[in-house]
Motif scaffolding. Structure first.
Motif: not given
Length: 631
Positions: A567-593
């Motif tokens: 069910r989690m694998e079915a949740k796709k993340i769009p190509d070229n998503i801009d993680y810099e615009t997602i508020n609340g993500l930890a800095t390390e998480a944003r860098q790794k993503l």
């Protein structure tokens, strides 16, 4: 060097080791005109290290390659000199088949298969450069100036990429087994923006069999019961004339010689620059790291039926040659051993695997794939599994079809590729059973039931192999139904049998399946008290019936976890998503993503440094549909 247009193909595979052989065969069998380019035609599918296949986790991969339509299992079944099932006293999830190969016959047999394969051209040459136009790989250039155009390129260069052999103070440019290295291809990859790392592996000395005193060693014979890696190899083709391996041990004298010469060991003097594998350390590394151990196992393994060479497993080393002689002769049974080849370490370049998609296509250059030790793995089996998947996905992309991506719950191949592209590796990666969270369902015995349908769908599994699979599957299902219908009564014979087992007697009738669930009861014993089946069941069918009944509860729980993962694998993340615009993500998480570019929520959740809170924020962001893409 003047260049010239040489030929055009659908797929070009660079390197004909275990990854390259599987990649080329897969692409050709799926209808792509394919070229397999190798530095030396005499080293196709060569085994520069231990001439063996299988063991824990690795043996499952060979079975998975076979179930998908690959060649490795079929080839070892034709050329082994010993076959053993390991861990037979343990549960089915950790049982492992291992085969000692006839080194030369294995390579010859695979080369013959490649030469006879339709759509496949085998050619000797050295790839110096990849051709890239507009971010898309369009072919390669060889050292002779030949330009080969293609729709996809798969690099499986193994340890040849800027390979350097190290023996003591000696260090020289070379591929494995003193073959020619590939010196310019790494530079071409770097020029196109790839991050390249440096790894190390090693081998032990080879010694002459007739100079070994086997009388003071322990014999390790092959199994008498037939077993094979390929599901299509009949028991009638079992090798009755197997060669034994032999066990001896290092001792305090051996360790003293090593300690006295550590100042000459390349790994301690700084000559070695590459990172080696923790799970396959050299003998000098073992002596230092495990200084409390008085001895280490050393297996003497023949390299073939027609050679005197014996592989000294457990004594991998890059110590100077004179030290290797002394070290060998300190071991029981090797007092007069003649060294035919010295051990050595080899350093080589690898493509850092976070630069890959789960298809093994690179993120930087479209239609360029990498597989095998080029991706930082160790082992023939890991290489073969990656090569097969790279070949499959290159062919599928050319045909405009969806890729084949194995989930972690589908197979060890899926576990390995996900580990590489999601977590990366800072040392040569080796598959271990502990890496698979669903290992109860990822067994060597059920690889055909897990993957044959997938191999059939993509066009790799032939009709004969598919019919064999369908027959086995039907027999298993019929017998499971039969055992869930037959009731055993508490007859004097049944009660007397249970008494001999020290088991509690029956109080009432019981389904045969429930009777078999008792840990002390085998299918063979159960069959004494049942009506005879309409046909004699093959032992592989009986094995499946017994496992599926005895472990039904555990398997059911594992499958429930798999359903949740899917069910989690079915949740796709769009190509070229801009993680810099997602508020609340930890800095390390944003860098790794940003670095890994996960394709699904499940993959994102497995990235080191990405916490459950980050995943929750990402899921809310995706569900709200406020997706900002990078410019």
């Amino acid at each position: 060097m003047e260049r010239y247009e040489a030929d055009t193909f659908d797929v070009i595979v660079v390197g004909a080791g275990h990854a390259g052989s599987e990649a080329a065969l897969a692409a050709a069998r799926m209808g792509c005109r394919t070229m397999l380019l190798t530095i030396n035609l005499d080293m196709v599918a060569f085994m520069p290290c231990n001439p063996s296949l299988g063991g824990p986790a690795k043996g499952v991969v060979v079975r998975e390659i076979d179930a998908l339509g690959g060649q490795m299992g079929k080839n070892i079944d034709k050329t082994y000199i010993q076959m053993r099932m390991l861990n037979t006293g343990k549960g089915p999830a950790v049982r492992a088949l291992r085969a000692q190969a006839d080194k030369n016959k294995y390579a010859e047999s695979m080369k013959q298969t490649i030469e006879e394969q339709e759509n496949l051209v085998l050619r000797q040459g050295l790839a110096d450069e990849i051709l890239v136009e507009g971010g898309v790989c369009t072919g390669i250039v060889t050292s002779t100036g030949a330009i080969y155009r293609s729709k996809a390129v798969i690099i499986t260069a193994g340890t040849a990429l800027r390979g350097e052999i190290i023996i003591g103070e000696l260090k020289y440019s070379s591929g494995p087994n003193n073959s020619q290295p590939s010196l310019k291809l790494s530079d071409s990859l770097k020029a196109h923006g790839f991050e390249i790392d440096r790894f190390k592996t090693g081998t032990p000395p080879r010694i002459k069999s007739s100079t070994i005193d086997y009388s003071v060693t322990e014999e390790q014979p092959g199994d008498e019961a037939p077993n094979h890696f390929s599901f299509s190899t009949p028991d009638s083709e079992y090798n009755q004339h197997q060669l034994s391996c032999w066990l001896t041990y290092s001792n305090e004298n051996t360790h003293g010689i090593i300690r006295d010469n550590l100042h000459r060991a390349p790994m301690f003097t700084g000559i070695v620059e590459g990172v080696g594998a923790r799970y396959c350390p050299s003998i000098e590394d073992k002596v230092v790291r495990f200084s409390d151990k008085p001895r280490h196992q050393i297996f003497l393994e023949p390299e073939g039926a027609n050679t005197e060479e014996v592989y000294v497993q457990g004594l991998s080393t890059s110590l100077p040659e004179d030290v290797q002689h002394k070290m060998l002769r300190s071991v029981a049974g090797l007092e007069n051993a003649e060294m035919m080849r010295s051990g050595y370490a080899i350093e080589y370049d690898v493509v850092v695997p976070h630069q890959l998609r789960p298809t093994l296509e690179t993120k930087i250059v479209e239609n360029l794939y990498t597989a095998g030790q080029t991706n930082g793995t160790s082992g023939y089996e890991e290489a073969g599994g990656q090569g097969l998947m790279a070949g499959i996905n290159a062919a599928l992309k050319i045909k405009g079809k969806d890729p084949l991506i194995l989930a972690r719950s589908d197979g060890y191949i899926g576990v390995m590729i996900d580990d590489l592209v999601t977590k990366g590796t800072n040392e040569p990666y080796r598959l271990l059973t502990s890496r698979a969270e669903y290992r109860l369902i990822l067994r060597h015995d059920n690889a055909d039931l897990r993957l044959t349908e997938k191999g059939r769908e993509i066009g790799l599994v032939g009709q004969v192999q598919y019919e064999t699979y369908l027959t086995k599957k039907a027999l298993i299902e019929e017998e499971l139904k039969r055992l869930n219908k037959i009731r055993l009564k508490p007859t004097p014979e049944v009660q007397a049998f249970l008494e001999t087992k020290g088991a509690s007697p029956l109080k009432d009738g019981i389904l045969a399946a429930d009777f078999l669930r008792r840990p002390e009861i085998s299918y063979e014993e159960l069959s004494r008290f049942m009506p005879e089946s309409e046909q004699i069941l093959p032992r592989k069918v009986v094995e499946q019936v017994e496992i599926q009944i005895k472990y039904e509860g555990y398997i059911k729980k594992a499958l429930e976890k798999v359903a949740k993962l899917k069910r989690m694998e079915a949740k796709k993340i769009p190509d070229n998503i801009d993680y810099e615009t997602i508020n609340g993500l930890a800095t390390e998480a944003r860098q790794k993503l940003i670095k890994i570019e996960p394709e699904t929520i499940a993959q994102a959740s497995r990235i080191s440094g990405v916490n459950p809170a980050d995943i929750s924020i990402l899921m809310v962001y995706l569900e709200q549909g406020r997706i900002t893409k990078k410019a």
